[in-house]
Design an enzyme around this catalytic site. Structure first.
Site, PDB file in Angstrom:
ATOM      1  N   LYS A 285      46.207  25.077  41.216  1.00 30.04           N
ATOM      2  CA  LYS A 285      47.281  25.572  42.094  1.00 30.04           C
ATOM      3  C   LYS A 285      47.056  25.219  43.566  1.00 30.04           C
ATOM      4  O   LYS A 285      48.008  25.041  44.315  1.00 30.04           O
ATOM      5  CB  LYS A 285      47.413  27.093  41.959  1.00 30.04           C
ATOM      6  CG  LYS A 285      48.116  27.519  40.692  1.00 30.04           C
ATOM      7  CD  LYS A 285      48.325  29.023  40.651  1.00 30.04           C
ATOM      8  CE  LYS A 285      48.996  29.414  39.355  1.00 30.04           C
ATOM      9  NZ  LYS A 285      49.193  30.850  39.217  1.00 30.04           N
ATOM     10  N   ASP A 321      55.268  32.652  41.854  1.00 27.55           N
ATOM     11  CA  ASP A 321      54.448  33.820  41.471  1.00 27.55           C
ATOM     12  C   ASP A 321      54.690  34.989  42.426  1.00 27.55           C
ATOM     13  O   ASP A 321      54.792  36.141  42.002  1.00 27.55           O
ATOM     14  CB  ASP A 321      52.956  33.477  41.549  1.00 27.55           C
ATOM     15  CG  ASP A 321      52.473  32.677  40.348  1.00 27.55           C
ATOM     16  OD1 ASP A 321      53.137  32.735  39.294  1.00 27.55           O
ATOM     17  OD2 ASP A 321      51.440  32.000  40.472  1.00 27.55           O
TER      18      ASP A 321
HETATM   19  P1  NAP Z   1      41.543  32.902  39.349  1.00 24.69           P
HETATM   20  O1  NAP Z   1      42.101  32.167  40.497  1.00 24.69           O
HETATM   21  O2  NAP Z   1      40.531  32.252  38.477  1.00 24.69           O
HETATM   22  O3  NAP Z   1      40.907  34.276  39.892  1.00 24.69           O
HETATM   23  C1  NAP Z   1      40.295  35.178  39.030  1.00 24.69           C
HETATM   24  C2  NAP Z   1      39.899  36.429  39.788  1.00 24.69           C
HETATM   25  O4  NAP Z   1      39.428  37.370  38.832  1.00 24.69           O
HETATM   26  C3  NAP Z   1      38.778  36.211  40.781  1.00 24.69           C
HETATM   27  O5  NAP Z   1      38.934  37.085  41.866  1.00 24.69           O
HETATM   28  C4  NAP Z   1      37.545  36.591  39.970  1.00 24.69           C
HETATM   29  O6  NAP Z   1      36.483  37.111  40.742  1.00 24.69           O
HETATM   30  C5  NAP Z   1      38.084  37.728  39.149  1.00 24.69           C
HETATM   31  N1  NAP Z   1      37.339  37.880  37.913  1.00 24.69           N
HETATM   32  C6  NAP Z   1      37.238  36.974  36.910  1.00 24.69           C
HETATM   33  N2  NAP Z   1      36.488  37.490  35.915  1.00 24.69           N
HETATM   34  C7  NAP Z   1      36.121  38.725  36.310  1.00 24.69           C
HETATM   35  C8  NAP Z   1      35.321  39.742  35.721  1.00 24.69           C
HETATM   36  N3  NAP Z   1      34.783  39.580  34.520  1.00 24.69           N
HETATM   37  N4  NAP Z   1      35.131  40.892  36.401  1.00 24.69           N
HETATM   38  C9  NAP Z   1      35.678  41.061  37.620  1.00 24.69           C
HETATM   39  N5  NAP Z   1      36.432  40.132  38.242  1.00 24.69           N
HETATM   40  C10 NAP Z   1      36.647  38.980  37.590  1.00 24.69           C
HETATM   41  O7  NAP Z   1      42.710  33.374  38.360  1.00 24.69           O
HETATM   42  P2  NAP Z   1      44.230  33.780  38.751  1.00 24.69           P
HETATM   43  O8  NAP Z   1      45.139  32.628  38.597  1.00 24.69           O
HETATM   44  O9  NAP Z   1      44.224  34.519  40.027  1.00 24.69           O
HETATM   45  O10 NAP Z   1      44.556  34.766  37.527  1.00 24.69           O
HETATM   46  C11 NAP Z   1      44.052  36.072  37.525  1.00 24.69           C
HETATM   47  C12 NAP Z   1      44.834  36.901  36.509  1.00 24.69           C
HETATM   48  O11 NAP Z   1      46.208  36.913  36.840  1.00 24.69           O
HETATM   49  C13 NAP Z   1      44.746  36.355  35.076  1.00 24.69           C
HETATM   50  O12 NAP Z   1      44.558  37.427  34.202  1.00 24.69           O
HETATM   51  C14 NAP Z   1      46.092  35.722  34.844  1.00 24.69           C
HETATM   52  O13 NAP Z   1      46.484  35.810  33.487  1.00 24.69           O
HETATM   53  C15 NAP Z   1      46.983  36.597  35.695  1.00 24.69           C
HETATM   54  N6  NAP Z   1      48.211  35.897  36.113  1.00 24.69           N
HETATM   55  C16 NAP Z   1      49.399  36.368  35.636  1.00 24.69           C
HETATM   56  C17 NAP Z   1      50.572  35.763  36.010  1.00 24.69           C
HETATM   57  C18 NAP Z   1      51.868  36.288  35.475  1.00 24.69           C
HETATM   58  O14 NAP Z   1      52.903  35.648  35.664  1.00 24.69           O
HETATM   59  N7  NAP Z   1      51.871  37.452  34.856  1.00 24.69           N
HETATM   60  C19 NAP Z   1      50.569  34.648  36.869  1.00 24.69           C
HETATM   61  C20 NAP Z   1      49.339  34.186  37.340  1.00 24.69           C
HETATM   62  C21 NAP Z   1      48.160  34.833  36.960  1.00 24.69           C
HETATM   63  P3  NAP Z   1      35.378  36.190  41.450  1.00 24.69           P
HETATM   64  O15 NAP Z   1      36.011  35.655  42.701  1.00 24.69           O
HETATM   65  O16 NAP Z   1      34.282  37.136  41.683  1.00 24.69           O
HETATM   66  O17 NAP Z   1      35.034  35.105  40.458  1.00 24.69           O
END
Ligand code: NAP
Length: 519
Positions: A285, A321
């Site tokens: 992204k 988003d």
């Molecule tokens: P990302 O950029 O990889 O970020 C992941 C975040 O989650 C980071 O802050 C990471 O922390 C944290 N994290 C990962 N594993 C963790 C754990 N075991 N314990 C605590 N924190 C943890 O991913 P993203 O795109 O932001 O997506 C995050 C979530 O949003 C996902 O579940 C995704 O499915 C959801 N999402 C939903 C939509 C929708 O339309 N509903 C759209 C986009 C995303 P660190 O920085 O410490 O690694």
């Protein structure tokens, strides 16, 4: 044309599968190398569709372990029995053609000369094609293994030069798109498995998926290509949603998943296919932004793009988003317990978040889009992340507070948003925040949509909180994306229904209970 390979190891099962496959396929491939004692006479008598007889040796990725003489004599028999096609390997075709007695019979059988490479897509595919085109075969088949998404373009370019009928695509996960887009590429035929577990090569898509998800029978050279750029992508429900919407709204378009490692290479090479638009997901992204011609101001301030539109050759970046999350939240706070129609969404009162105290768990791409949206709406935002430096960085960009997960203060929070994958399928028993920190009257929004109801949402509902599921955000960002690509806004209800159906297929029983309760 679609060909279904029969990989049964005995006559009865092969005849049964051939009968079943004939309902969907234009051609059947009899993989007699899977059978101990293939009875070609019976098999060919029972055919109701044209048949390719293939007796693939182990050296070309097949199962035949006997002598070369025995292998070729079965192919010769297939020609004598007037099989419609016989597939013969590039290094055996001369021996097969030398048999003078066969020449007369061969007139009724088309010869496919084949080359398989299970390791890579070699740079010299054009040379291989030239060599095979002098072999005396009627059709050339060049099947390679894709080690990167860009290998598909090597095969696409091969078609631009080919003069003879050519079957060509890439195997493996990276190559799936070349199987689906075979008409766009120009392949004589594509191969689909009769069902999952009956594949004859890696990356083969099932006939059900090819016909019902990708609607390959209605695709042609003019079909507009859209798709998801990410890694991983195999779990995505995007193809189910966007392909169903294209069909419902009458667009000659298809949506596929591109598993991409190096996004800059992908964007550059796939211009050759004239793709019309992309969704973008983890981990591209942010990095994709430097590959685009124009980025809209919202995406620029967020620092992430999740939608790309090709407008007359210029790639434009957007972020759907952010607004999707805001609208999902505003509807919940407004007291809407159902997903409203787009027209209602447009009139949602966007002052509800003003002055609210919001805690976001996570500091990744989703958290970034949401934090910017909240800040813009006048909310007071705190970002908590296990990697504190990352939380600080995002907080600095947005102009809000940062902390660690243990800093959460229930008494000072109106809205909790989970923007981490904690609680996502299959680890559905995990939750990012303890139940006793969830207080009545709070709004709890989980961005996860698989499962539809996470443990966090279940416990929040039990504690008297207002809950918002990730599907409400997902449906809105997909709808906005579709509108940016096509100019048409699809109904959120349609997207929700398709997503629920798909998720119900892959989710645990508890989700099915949730769906039942919802309806
Ligand atoms: P990302 O950029 O990889 O970020 C992941 C975040 O989650 C980071 O802050 C990471 O922390 C944290 N994290 C990962 N594993 C963790 C754990 N075991 N314990 C605590 N924190 C943890 O991913 P993203 O795109 O932001 O997506 C995050 C979530 O949003 C996902 O579940 C995704 O499915 C959801 N999402 C939903 C939509 C929708 O339309 N509903 C759209 C986009 C995303 P660190 O920085 O410490 O690694």
């Amino acid at each position: 044309m679609i060909c279904i390979p029969i990989v049964a190891n005995n006559l009865d099962d092969a005849v049964k599968d051939m009968t079943e496959a004939s309902r969907f396929a234009d051609i059947i491939e009899l993989r007699i190398d899977y059978m101990k004692h293939p009875d070609l006479k019976i098999l060919l008598e029972r055919r109701t569709k044209p048949v390719i007889v293939t007796n693939r040796p182990v050296r070309e990725g097949g199962k035949f372990e006997g002598s070369e003489d025995d292998r070729l004599s079965l192919l010769k028999l297939a020609i004598k029995l007037q099989a419609d096609y016989v597939d013969v390997e590039h290094d055996s075709i001369q021996r097969l053609r030398e048999d003078a007695a066969l020449s007369a019979a061969a007139g009724k059988t088309k010869l496919i000369v084949s080359y398989h490479n299970f390791q890579e897509t070699p740079a010299n595919v054009t040379e291989i094609y030239q060599k095979l085109s002098n072999s005396g075969a009627d059709i050339i088949k060049i099947i390679t293994f894709a080690t990167t998404i860009v290998d598909n373009i090597t095969i696409y370019r091969l078609f631009q030069q080919a003069k003879m009928p050519l079957i060509s695509f890439c195997m493996g996960e990276y190559g799936i798109i070349s199987r689906i887009l075979y008409k766009k590429f120009g392949s004589y035929v594509t191969f689909a498995s009769l069902q999952k577990g009956k594949e004859s090569a890696p990356g083969q898509v099932s006939i059900h998926e090819l016909l019902n998800v990708y609607r390959v029978k209605s695709l042609d050279k003019q079909t507009a290509i859209y798709g998801l750029i990410g890694n991983p992508v195999s779990h995505s429900i995007g193809p189910y949603i966007h392909n169903a919407l294209f069909m419902e709204l009458g667009f000659n378009a298809v949506y596929v998943s591109f598993k991409v490692d190096r996004v800059a290479d992908f964007i550059k090479e796939f211009k050759a296919l004239d793709t019309r638009g992309y969704s973008v997901t983890i981990p591209h992204k942010e990095s994709v932004m430097s590959c685009l011609d124009v980025i809209d101001p919202v995406s620029k301030s967020i620092g992430a793009v999740n939608t790309i539109v090709n407008r007359d050759g210029r790639l434009m970046g957007y972020n759907t988003d952010c607004e999707a999350a805001m609208k999902a939240l505003e509807c919940a706070i407004e007291g809407a317990s159902h997903v409203p129609s787009p027209s209602k969404t447009a009139t949602t009162n966007n002052t509800f978040l003003k002055g609210k105290t919001v805690t976001i768990l996570g500091a990744g791409g989703a958290a970034r889009a949401i934090a910017f949206g909240l800040k813009h709406r006048g909310a007071t935002v705190t970002i908590l992340n296990r990697n504190y430096e990352r939380a600080q960085l995002l907080a600095g960009d947005v102009g809000c507070l940062a902390g660690r997960p243990e800093d959460f203060q229930a008494g000072r929070t109106d809205v909790i948003i989970n923007a981490t994958p904690v609680g996502m399928f299959p680890a559905v028993d995990a939750t990012p925040i303890d139940r006793d920190k969830l207080k009545p009257g709070m709004v709890v929004f989980d961005t996860i949509y698989n499962p539809l109801e996470t443990r966090l949402l279940r416990e929040a509902r039990g504690q008297g909180c207002t809950v918002v599921g990730g599907l409400q955000m997902f449906a809105r960002q997909a709808a906005e994306q579709f509108q940016l690509w096509t100019g048409r806004m699809p109904s959120l209800e349609s997207i929700e229904i398709i997503a629920c159906e798909r998720l119900a297929n892959i989710q645990s029983r508890s989700d099915k209970h949730f769906l039942a309760r919802k309806s």
